[in-house]
Enzyme design. Structure first.
Site, PDB file in Angstrom:
ATOM      1  N   CYS A   2      13.971  54.186  45.074  1.00  0.00           N
ATOM      2  CA  CYS A   2      13.293  54.787  43.921  1.00  0.00           C
ATOM      3  C   CYS A   2      12.945  55.788  44.572  1.00  0.00           C
ATOM      4  CB  CYS A   2      12.623  53.427  44.208  1.00  0.00           C
ATOM      5  SG  CYS A   2      12.355  51.659  43.724  1.00  0.00           S
ATOM      6  N   ARG A  27      19.661  59.360  45.631  1.00  0.00           N
ATOM      7  CA  ARG A  27      18.906  58.050  45.763  1.00  0.00           C
ATOM      8  C   ARG A  27      19.006  57.271  44.916  1.00  0.00           C
ATOM      9  NH1 ARG A  27      14.528  58.971  49.251  1.00  0.00           N
ATOM     10  NH2 ARG A  27      13.419  57.119  48.779  1.00  0.00           N
ATOM     11  N   TRP A  75      15.101  51.723  41.719  1.00  0.00           N
ATOM     12  CA  TRP A  75      16.207  50.905  41.881  1.00  0.00           C
ATOM     13  C   TRP A  75      15.598  50.363  41.562  1.00  0.00           C
ATOM     14  CZ3 TRP A  75      20.892  52.798  44.182  1.00  0.00           C
ATOM     15  CH2 TRP A  75      21.278  51.879  44.860  1.00  0.00           C
ATOM     16  N   ASN A  99       7.273  53.675  45.501  1.00  0.00           N
ATOM     17  CA  ASN A  99       8.129  52.758  46.247  1.00  0.00           C
ATOM     18  C   ASN A  99       8.367  52.217  47.036  1.00  0.00           C
ATOM     19  OD1 ASN A  99      10.936  53.360  47.496  1.00  0.00           O
ATOM     20  ND2 ASN A  99      10.432  55.220  47.663  1.00  0.00           N
ATOM     21  N   GLY A 100       9.413  51.334  47.092  1.00  0.00           N
ATOM     22  CA  GLY A 100       8.771  49.714  48.607  1.00  0.00           C
ATOM     23  C   GLY A 100       9.012  48.615  47.880  1.00  0.00           C
ATOM     24  N   GLU A 479      35.739  46.906  62.765  1.00  0.00           N
ATOM     25  CA  GLU A 479      34.799  48.740  61.543  1.00  0.00           C
ATOM     26  C   GLU A 479      34.801  49.837  62.492  1.00  0.00           C
ATOM     27  OE1 GLU A 479      33.442  48.940  59.164  1.00  0.00           O
ATOM     28  OE2 GLU A 479      32.223  49.835  59.238  1.00  0.00           O
ATOM     29  N   LYS A 483      36.428  53.223  61.091  1.00  0.00           N
ATOM     30  CA  LYS A 483      35.124  54.420  61.139  1.00  0.00           C
ATOM     31  C   LYS A 483      36.572  55.887  61.399  1.00  0.00           C
ATOM     32  CE  LYS A 483      33.267  53.379  59.304  1.00  0.00           C
ATOM     33  NZ  LYS A 483      33.058  52.557  57.848  1.00  0.00           N
ATOM     34  N   GLU A 486      39.046  56.434  59.278  1.00  0.00           N
ATOM     35  CA  GLU A 486      38.558  57.665  58.524  1.00  0.00           C
ATOM     36  C   GLU A 486      38.401  58.762  57.729  1.00  0.00           C
ATOM     37  OE1 GLU A 486      35.256  54.976  56.952  1.00  0.00           O
ATOM     38  OE2 GLU A 486      36.547  55.022  54.220  1.00  0.00           O
ATOM     39  N   HIS A 502      49.049  39.633  73.916  1.00  0.00           N
ATOM     40  CA  HIS A 502      50.610  39.120  73.272  1.00  0.00           C
ATOM     41  C   HIS A 502      51.224  40.061  72.712  1.00  0.00           C
ATOM     42  CE1 HIS A 502      48.802  34.481  73.981  1.00  0.00           C
ATOM     43  NE2 HIS A 502      47.903  35.460  73.846  1.00  0.00           N
ATOM     44  N   LYS A 598      34.945  56.813  47.742  1.00  0.00           N
ATOM     45  CA  LYS A 598      33.542  56.493  47.842  1.00  0.00           C
ATOM     46  C   LYS A 598      33.700  54.757  47.113  1.00  0.00           C
ATOM     47  CE  LYS A 598      29.989  55.616  49.907  1.00  0.00           C
ATOM     48  NZ  LYS A 598      30.140  54.765  50.259  1.00  0.00           N
TER      49      LYS A 598
HETATM   50  O1  M6R Z   1      32.117  49.408  47.745  1.00  0.00           O
HETATM   51  P1  M6R Z   1      32.552  48.144  48.236  1.00  0.00           P
HETATM   52  O2  M6R Z   1      32.182  47.878  49.704  1.00  0.00           O
HETATM   53  O3  M6R Z   1      33.881  47.484  47.349  1.00  0.00           O
HETATM   54  O4  M6R Z   1      33.938  49.434  49.127  1.00  0.00           O
HETATM   55  C1  M6R Z   1      35.233  48.228  49.986  1.00  0.00           C
HETATM   56  C2  M6R Z   1      35.442  49.457  50.368  1.00  0.00           C
HETATM   57  O5  M6R Z   1      36.377  50.245  50.484  1.00  0.00           O
HETATM   58  C3  M6R Z   1      35.031  50.529  51.543  1.00  0.00           C
HETATM   59  O6  M6R Z   1      34.411  49.497  52.345  1.00  0.00           O
HETATM   60  C4  M6R Z   1      35.567  51.297  52.557  1.00  0.00           C
HETATM   61  O7  M6R Z   1      36.344  50.544  53.391  1.00  0.00           O
HETATM   62  C5  M6R Z   1      34.584  52.372  53.125  1.00  0.00           C
HETATM   63  N1  M6R Z   1      35.674  53.627  53.263  1.00  0.00           N
HETATM   64  C6  M6R Z   1      35.477  51.881  54.703  1.00  0.00           C
HETATM   65  O8  M6R Z   1      33.873  53.354  55.391  1.00  0.00           O
END
Ligand code: M6R
Length: 603
Positions: A2, A27, A75, A99-100, A479, A483, A486, A502, A598
């Site tokens: 929010c 936001r 939100w 908000n909260g 993960e 990161k 990417e 292995h 995104k």
């Molecule tokens: O919106 P989602 O969580 O479904 O998206 C899934 C992936 O596309 C998303 O996590 C992507 O791997 C990101 N860029 C990771 O940083």
């Protein structure tokens, strides 16, 4: 999350409120509203969806005189995104925006209902305005009534309240959620959830601390802390909007990493009680007859799912299987009606995850979405949803969304452990104690960030990175590698540490960088042996651990905790910062890396 704006002065109130709300759009929100008191007339407008809908509704409403106004983007947390649930909320003669989350709203609401107050929304916020009016009727002092109201609220809030009982005054209070006051030489006073709406209007701003409350009127600003008057410290306001939206950080991703401590508190709010976990959004019987869990997701959300499988099996003793949504779709899976089908998605729009969800629904499975965006396609389709409450995530590389997904999944595994009595009360309390510690773990210490900045310059080349971990630290390793890939465009892989011998260990040489996740509380000796094997073959090692590790080339020491999930969250923070700093040194566009979007709405 929010957003709030407020204004007192003689300029165009409506215009400031609408412009301010637009600045807060980043936001995330699903409805908006505003209320104005000018002379003796009080007006309110609300609209679901975009601000332009609110603009349309207010197009014939003009504000020219001295007046006060409050506005809000919502939100949804309690109740659907409808006009009734949109703020401002009305009592008989007052309006409030908030908000909260008011954690004790149910108790307060019951009491107020017993005293004859009618609630028209499903929100926790409406409680505030009725409580205020109830106290006002008794004391006849608006300030006293507001002070008393605030003292009754548990949880997080940034509140603005206006009332016909004091038509030239805005009452405000802040705890946990952001609230800024701005002022200028024209005697105008402004409120906002972040700097952006104030740029071009206010000259100086004060960032309110928690537990501050007070009021503003023609005479100025009065602030209080525990009933004592307190002066605010005003600072000049930056003129750069983009910088203001980024809160002074270089990138949205960096800002989002720093926000994790706060948003994770919001994720837990109202759900983590002293001795149990509660999900208001899911009724008692929803999980009965579930024999196993299948999780489907993509990318980072898949890593959260894979991490969760360790928790569901360890804590709730439910067999759990995790699949990448794009694989699941075409493998002709055998689906069983006793399976709970969980999809995890930040955006709620990922095409593969949505399709997997459709398949599960068509097969008659119970479906649950863990999602950050209310009203998204996935949320609309799933039987039930638990919102992660990370707020809008702008950086393409997901950070705070992942942290909040992990928190929801940890809470859910404990919730199921409660229901299925697979953990005794004492163990649940211990888990909860650790959980409540996470916001502290996620505070980014300057010394840690500086160390990672320094270290990053040694990791800009080489022929690849292996992130390794065992158990739940294996998906965290995946993960970490994602990161880095990417945003730095360097090759990185996540591997279960025990698998290195292995095959992958054949790559070991000084130009192979191993990022080793070495928690003290889970399989330390096992991962230690795996890292020693890599070091013996001359791989360059960056160890992340609470325990000193002599043979590492570089070492990032985390704090000593007594639960592996605390180590998990601190290591998560470190791998995010490491990727950020390597990518920054390489001069990449951290927030919008090449080739990525995104939200992946195509398969
Ligand atoms: O919106 P989602 O969580 O479904 O998206 C899934 C992936 O596309 C998303 O996590 C992507 O791997 C990101 N860029 C990771 O940083």
């Amino acid at each position: 999350m929010c957003g709030i704006v407020g204004y007192i002065g003689s300029n165009d109130i409506k215009n400031f409120l609408l412009q301010g709300l637009k600045e807060l759009e980043y936001r995330g929100y699903d409805s908006a509203g505003l209320a104005v008191i000018e002379k003796d007339s009080m007006q309110v407008f609300k609209a679901v969806g975009k601000i332009k809908n609110l603009e349309e509704k207010t197009k014939d409403f003009k504000t020219k005189n001295f007046g006060i106004g409050i506005a809000h983007t919502r939100w949804a947390t309690h109740g659907k995104p409808t006009e009734l649930n949109a703020h401002p909320h009305l009592g008989e003669f007052s309006y409030v925006v908030h908000n909260g989350i008011i954690e004790n709203y149910k108790e307060l609401k019951t009491e107020l209902e017993e005293n004859g107050y009618n609630f028209i929304s499903q929100t926790d916020t409406e409680t505030i305005v009725h409580l205020f009016e109830d106290y006002y009727k008794k004391s006849k002092s608006p300030f006293e009534a507001f002070e008393k109201t605030v003292s009754k609220l548990d949880g997080a809030y940034a509140i603005l309240l206006i009332t016909k009982a004091a038509p030239d005054t805005i009452f405000f209070a802040k705890n946990g959620s952001p609230l800024i006051i701005g002022k200028n030489e024209k005697n105008e006073i402004f409120f906002a959830s972040s700097d952006a709406p104030l740029i071009g209007y206010a000259k100086e701003v004060a960032y309110l601390e928690d537990h501050i409350y007070g009021y503003v009127n023609k005479e100025g600003i009065k602030t209080f802390l525990e009933k004592e008057e307190k002066n605010l410290e005003f600072k000049p306001l930056t003129a750069n909007k983009e910088l203001a939206q980024k809160g002074g950080f270089r990138f949205f991703m960096e800002k989002e990493i720093y926000e994790q401590s706060r948003v994770i508190s919001e994720t837990m709010m109202g759900r983590v009680k002293a001795d149990k976990i509660e999900f208001e959004e899911i009724e008692e019987g929803f999980f009965t007859e579930i024999e196993n869990i299948k999780i489907c997701a993509c990318g980072t959300s898949y890593h959260a799912g894979l991490s969760a499988s360790y928790l569901f099996e360890r804590l709730s003793k439910i067999p759990t299987n995790v699949e990448i949504a794009s694989e699941f779709r075409y493998k002709e899976p055998i689906l069983n009606k006793k399976t709970l089908f969980i999809v995890i998605s930040q955006s709620g729009e990922t095409a593969d995850t949505l399709e997997a969800l459709k398949m599960a629904k068509n097969a008659g499975l119970k479906t649950l979405a863990i999602c950050n965006v209310d009203n998204s396609s996935i949320v609309r389709m799933a039987d039930r949803t638990i919102l992660t409450r990370a707020g809008i995530e702008k950086g393409v590389a997901s950070t705070k969304a992942f942290a909040t997904q992990m928190m929801v999944l940890w809470m859910l595994s404990l919730y199921l452990a409660q229901k299925r009595a697979t953990l005794d009360k004492e163990s649940i309390s211990k888990e909860i104690d650790s959980m409540l510690h996470i916001p502290k773990v996620l505070v980014v210490e300057t010394s840690l960030h500086e160390k990672i900045k320094r270290l990053s310059k040694r990791y800009l080349h080489g022929h690849g990175f292996f992130y390794i971990g065992r158990d739940i630290f294996y998906p965290l390793a995946l993960e970490g590698a994602l990161k880095l890939k990417e945003i730095s465009y360097l090759h990185a892989e996540g591997y279960p540490a025990g698998e290195m011998k292995h095959g992958p260990i054949a790559l070991a040489d000084p130009e192979l960088f191993t990022i080793a996740l070495m928690p003290k509380n889970l399989l330390y000796d096992k991962i230690k042996s795996n890292v020693e094997e890599l070091s013996a073959r001359d791989s360059t090692i960056l160890a992340i651990s609470p325990l000193e590790f002599d043979i590492a080339d570089d070492f990032i020491k985390i704090k000593e905790y007594n639960h592996y999930m605390l180590e998990y969250f601190e290591m998560m923070l470190i791998i995010q910062l490491l990727a950020l700093e390597i990518a920054t040194r390489l001069g990449n566009d951290v927030d919008m890396p090449r080739n990525l979007a995104k939200s992946v709405t195509v398969e």
